[in-house]
Write an enzyme that holds these catalytic residues in place. Structure first.
Site, PDB file in Angstrom:
ATOM      1  N   CYS A 269      52.041  60.091  37.421  1.00 56.61           N
ATOM      2  CA  CYS A 269      51.057  59.355  38.222  1.00 56.61           C
ATOM      3  C   CYS A 269      51.705  58.895  39.517  1.00 56.61           C
ATOM      4  O   CYS A 269      52.877  59.160  39.784  1.00 56.61           O
ATOM      5  CB  CYS A 269      50.522  58.155  37.448  1.00 56.61           C
ATOM      6  SG  CYS A 269      51.803  56.930  37.122  1.00 56.61           S
TER       7      CYS A 269
ATOM      8  N   ASP B  48      48.170  76.675  75.257  1.00 53.95           N
ATOM      9  CA  ASP B  48      48.999  77.768  74.758  1.00 53.95           C
ATOM     10  C   ASP B  48      50.273  78.007  75.554  1.00 53.95           C
ATOM     11  O   ASP B  48      51.073  78.867  75.206  1.00 53.95           O
ATOM     12  CB  ASP B  48      48.192  79.074  74.736  1.00 53.95           C
ATOM     13  CG  ASP B  48      47.932  79.609  76.141  1.00 53.95           C
ATOM     14  OD1 ASP B  48      47.847  78.784  77.073  1.00 53.95           O
ATOM     15  OD2 ASP B  48      47.831  80.836  76.303  1.00 53.95           O
TER      16      ASP B  48
ATOM     17  N   CYS C 166      54.977  56.982  39.331  1.00 54.45           N
ATOM     18  CA  CYS C 166      56.186  57.816  39.192  1.00 54.45           C
ATOM     19  C   CYS C 166      56.661  58.286  40.557  1.00 54.45           C
ATOM     20  O   CYS C 166      57.866  58.309  40.843  1.00 54.45           O
ATOM     21  CB  CYS C 166      55.894  59.030  38.316  1.00 54.45           C
ATOM     22  SG  CYS C 166      55.363  58.647  36.636  1.00 54.45           S
TER      23      CYS C 166
ATOM     24  N   ASP D  77      42.685  73.671  77.784  1.00 52.46           N
ATOM     25  CA  ASP D  77      43.251  74.440  78.880  1.00 52.46           C
ATOM     26  C   ASP D  77      42.343  75.647  79.100  1.00 52.46           C
ATOM     27  O   ASP D  77      41.580  76.032  78.215  1.00 52.46           O
ATOM     28  CB  ASP D  77      44.670  74.874  78.510  1.00 52.46           C
ATOM     29  CG  ASP D  77      45.336  75.671  79.619  1.00 52.46           C
ATOM     30  OD1 ASP D  77      45.152  75.302  80.794  1.00 52.46           O
ATOM     31  OD2 ASP D  77      46.021  76.661  79.306  1.00 52.46           O
TER      32      ASP D  77
END
Length: 797
Positions: A98, A690, A101, A506
């Site tokens: 869980c 890009d 843990c 862009d």
């Protein structure tokens, strides 16, 4: 006879003569001595206070095995290094049940000196650990994980599959025992209930109770072992979890039923014990299967990678290990094989499947001079290609690593859910005790009634659904996105992107194809075209590529000095002569007057102090751009175009695609300032670009989205990568992030409403333990099934 003393670690007694003395402490072996010092050095010496009356097993093989994690062979296969020189590894933590843990392991690791980062994904128990190898060794990290009751092994899809199969088989056996026991107990219970109404002798009831006891015992202690193991570590680490609730409820009911069996006062509830374990175990198994299937979608990109590839050397073909392949080697790929390196085709042609990278099922034809991408699969092509990147830096390796990293980054909403679930179990146990006292002392109910109501409160509450609410939906979202060519580098970006106010785009390579062509040439003075070709050939800018494709010269010139000015152009020198190639601003910055006017993009070429040529360039707008921009507007997101291109070209493109707000002739720093200004207005900003000139804005935006064909640095800086360069993928990313975030909120709502309704009903005595067990399992499954809906929703984008 020598005095007998206890080992300061395992507490077993041995003769003082055989003990190892170390600064007043005594140890039975080197293993105990090593673990004792490890726990003290890491500030976990409180472990001995919790286990002071417990005799431990002396550490033997497991701590010796951990040294294998330090071997060069292990490092070569599983450990990689980031840009800061820190080591990074992915480990699967065995024994996590869980969110508590997860919290314990992360806290223990982060408390270690030298640990930079420790993120554990609850959905597949995979830990991503970053550490300084000069300060702490990987074996010490593994020893720490083992010291707190868990185990670790290297993450490998093939090893993980074997572990998953073993875990499934274990669950099958445990469920078979639980179902067999439950069915037989229920048959006996039917006789018990019939006798309750028609009358039954005490000795017959005693025998039936004994039979139920015998059948429920293996169900509780064998099938339910997973819950007792989790509960043990919960008590040991003082972190209550779901396992503690299930184990406590079932065990108390079991003990109470034994008491009833022998005193013959009241009704035994062995049937409730078996059904509680059976239903919760089945729910846990289905949860494990769901997490495994979702994680498989994440691993698909990097699976089935061979250890060797075929490399052509002189007149022979040799099998070479992946790590030994170098840039410039000639790789041979035949039909049906996976391409593992980025390269350019030298010989052969055929069709390639790039669906695992772009999400597009359409075959792509490649021939001499075309680039092949690692991760694609040859359908019918037998080719030879030149390797451009080694495997570690290949597209396949980078994208696989980024995707694996993404699932470990927790969204803010998940961090909140995890924090709530940490305290949830403690609150529920407190409610259960309070309920018992109210029923027994205030309402004056008999002990049996008060006890069973209190047990129902423990069983019906489920922190598991709350812990699963975010990670399951997030992991499904990442898996669907990767299949559609959208790669989120962090799961947290799904949440941020769902709240977008402004989308900055862009122009070149984003709204347009980024493959401009020269449509007109004006020459003022003759010049050596090889010089211009040599200038633009070394630039990745789309305009430079267009000029290079247009000139197509065979020779090249080596310049004495070469410099690229971001968003302006190129400056080069040869034999004392200056050459300039770029936009109008570049030439004017050197005092060269440019009077050429055009509605298209213009590339100027100047020698020394005069312009000698002008090239008009036009880039085709992506076919779906206008439609996609319109759909993004309908989502309430404002699109804005920011570009370094000239006014006429920028406004023309903006008008054609339906963008009302456009800013042009911007330098990279101007784009970054534009993003900063939007942040001052409390806007959530997504930037799409890009090129190198976009990296400042990409890094400044809340979400930076890089086109897959863009420059390496833009992809590195971006938070999201669109692998197929499509604006449709951009729209899908927005839709997917919103649907994922919506499902997360739905899951949290389901979990909180479930507990808000069922816990008061249980405290009021309206729910028996059997119904409580069914309800608890159902709430977790409901969260999982609701998250998996995203797979079907994703197909209808």
């Amino acid at each position: 006879m020598s005095d007998m003393i206890k080992c300061d670690h395992c507490h077993l007694e041995f003769s003082k003569d055989v003990m190892i003395e170390d600064n007043g402490h005594y140890f039975c072996c080197n293993g105990c001595q090593g673990v004792f010092h490890l726990l003290n050095e890491q500030g976990l010496d409180s472990f001995y206070e919790k286990a002071k009356d417990v005799k431990l097993t002396p550490p033997t093989k497991q701590f010796e095995d951990s040294k294998n994690f330090n071997t060069p062979a292990f490092y070569e296969k599983f450990v990689r290094y980031d840009d800061d020189g820190f080591a990074k590894v992915s480990l699967v933590i065995e024994g996590i049940h869980c969110s508590a843990c997860v919290w314990l392991n992360e806290k223990a690791l982060l408390n270690m000196e030298g640990i930079v980062e420790a993120n554990i994904n609850y959905t597949n128990n995979k830990a991503t650990i970053v550490w300084d190898d000069d300060i702490v060794k990987l074996s010490d990290i593994v020893d720490m994980i083992r010291a707190i009751g868990y185990d670790a092994f290297p993450y490998d899809p093939k090893i993980q599959e074997e572990k998953a199969n073993k875990q499934r088989k274990d669950y099958y056996v445990r469920m078979a025992v639980a179902i067999f026991g439950s069915m037989n107990v229920m048959w006996i219970a039917v006789a018990q209930y019939a006798g309750y109404f028609s009358g039954i002798k005490k000795d017959v009831q005693f025998i039936l109770n004994l039979a139920e006891w015998a059948l429920s015992t293996p169900v509780l202690f064998f099938s339910g072992w997973v819950f007792f193991r989790g509960a043990y570590y919960a008590v040991k680490t003082k972190q209550a979890n779901m396992d503690l609730l299930v184990a406590t409820g079932a065990l108390l009911t079991y003990i109470y039923s034994i008491y009833i069996t022998f005193t013959q006062k009241g009704e035994a509830y062995f049937d409730s014990v078996t059904m509680i374990i059976t239903f919760v175990l089945i729910g846990k198994f289905l949860e494990v299967l769901s997490k495994k299937n979702i994680a498989d979608a994440i691993d698909i990109m990097g699976k089935d990678i061979p250890l060797e590839v075929k490399i052509k050397k002189e007149n022979s073909i040799e099998n070479v290990k992946l790590k030994d392949v170098k840039v410039g080697d000639i790789c041979v790929v035949n039909a049906g094989e996976k391409v593992l390196f980025d390269g350019v085709v030298l010989k052969g042609s055929g069709n390639f499947d790039e669906s695992s990278l772009t999400g597009e099922s359409r075959a792509v034809f490649k021939s001499n001079g075309d680039k092949v991408v690692s991760g694609s699969v040859s359908i019918d092509a037998d080719i030879e290609f030149k390797v451009l990147k080694d495997f570690e830096h290949s597209t396949l390796s980078n994208l696989t690593n980024l995707l694996q990293d993404a699932i470990n980054k927790k969204p803010k909403i998940q961090q909140l859910a995890n924090k709530i679930s940490e305290y949830f179990s403690i609150v529920i146990l407190s409610f259960s005790v309070l309920t018992f006292f109210v029923w027994y002392f205030y309402i004056s109910a008999d002990f049996e009634r008060a006890f069973m109501v209190a047990i129902s409160v423990i069983i019906i509450a489920c922190p598991c659904a709350l812990a699963l609410a975010t990670p399951i939906a997030t992991l499904v979202g990442l898996g669907v996105a990767s299949k559609r060519g959208v790669l989120f580098k962090e799961a947290a970006q799904l949440e941020t992107m769902s709240k977008t106010d402004v989308l900055l785009l862009d122009k070149t390579g984003t709204i347009t194809y980024g493959k401009p062509k020269v449509v007109n040439e004006t020459i003022y003075k003759d010049f050596d075209r090889v010089l211009l070709y040599s200038m633009v050939k070394n630039s990745n800018h789309p305009v430079s590529k267009a000029i290079a494709d247009y000139l197509k010269e065979n020779d090249e010139v080596l310049f004495d000095k070469y410099k690229q000015h971001s968003a302006l152009g190129i400056e080069a020198y040869k034999d004392g002569i200056r050459y300039l190639g770029g936009n109008k601003k570049l030439l004017e910055s050197f005092g060269i007057e440019c009077k050429y006017h055009s509605g298209k993009s213009v590339f100027y070429f100047g020698i020394d102090n005069e312009p000698v040529a002008v090239f008009e360039i036009e880039d085709e707008i992506k076919k779906d751009a206008k439609d996609i921009i319109a759909k993004i507007k309908k989502m309430g997101i404002k699109p804005v175009m920011i570009t370094g291109d000239k006014k006429e070209a920028a406004l023309k493109v903006a008008q054609e695609v339906g963008i009302d707000e456009c800013y042009y002739e911007l330098l990279p720093e101007h784009k970054m300032v534009f993003v900063e200004d939007l942040h001052k207005k409390s806007k959530v900003v997504v930037m799409v670009g890009d090129g190198i000139n976009d990296i400042l804005a990409l890094s400044e935006a809340d979400i930076g989205i890089a086109m897959g064909s863009g420059s390496d640095i833009a992809i590195e800086v971006g938070d999201v990568v669109l692998l197929d360069d499509s604006l449709k993928s951009l729209k899908d990313a927005f839709v997917l992030s919103r649907k994922t975030y919506s499902l997360i909120k739905q899951n949290l709502f389901i979990s909180l409403v479930y507990n808000a309704i069922t816990i008061p009903l249980a405290m009021a005595g309206y729910i028996i333990p059997l119904i409580a067990a069914v309800s608890m399992s159902f709430s977790s499954l409901l969260v999982v099934l609701n998250s998996i809906r995203l797979k079907k929703l994703g197909l209808r984008f």
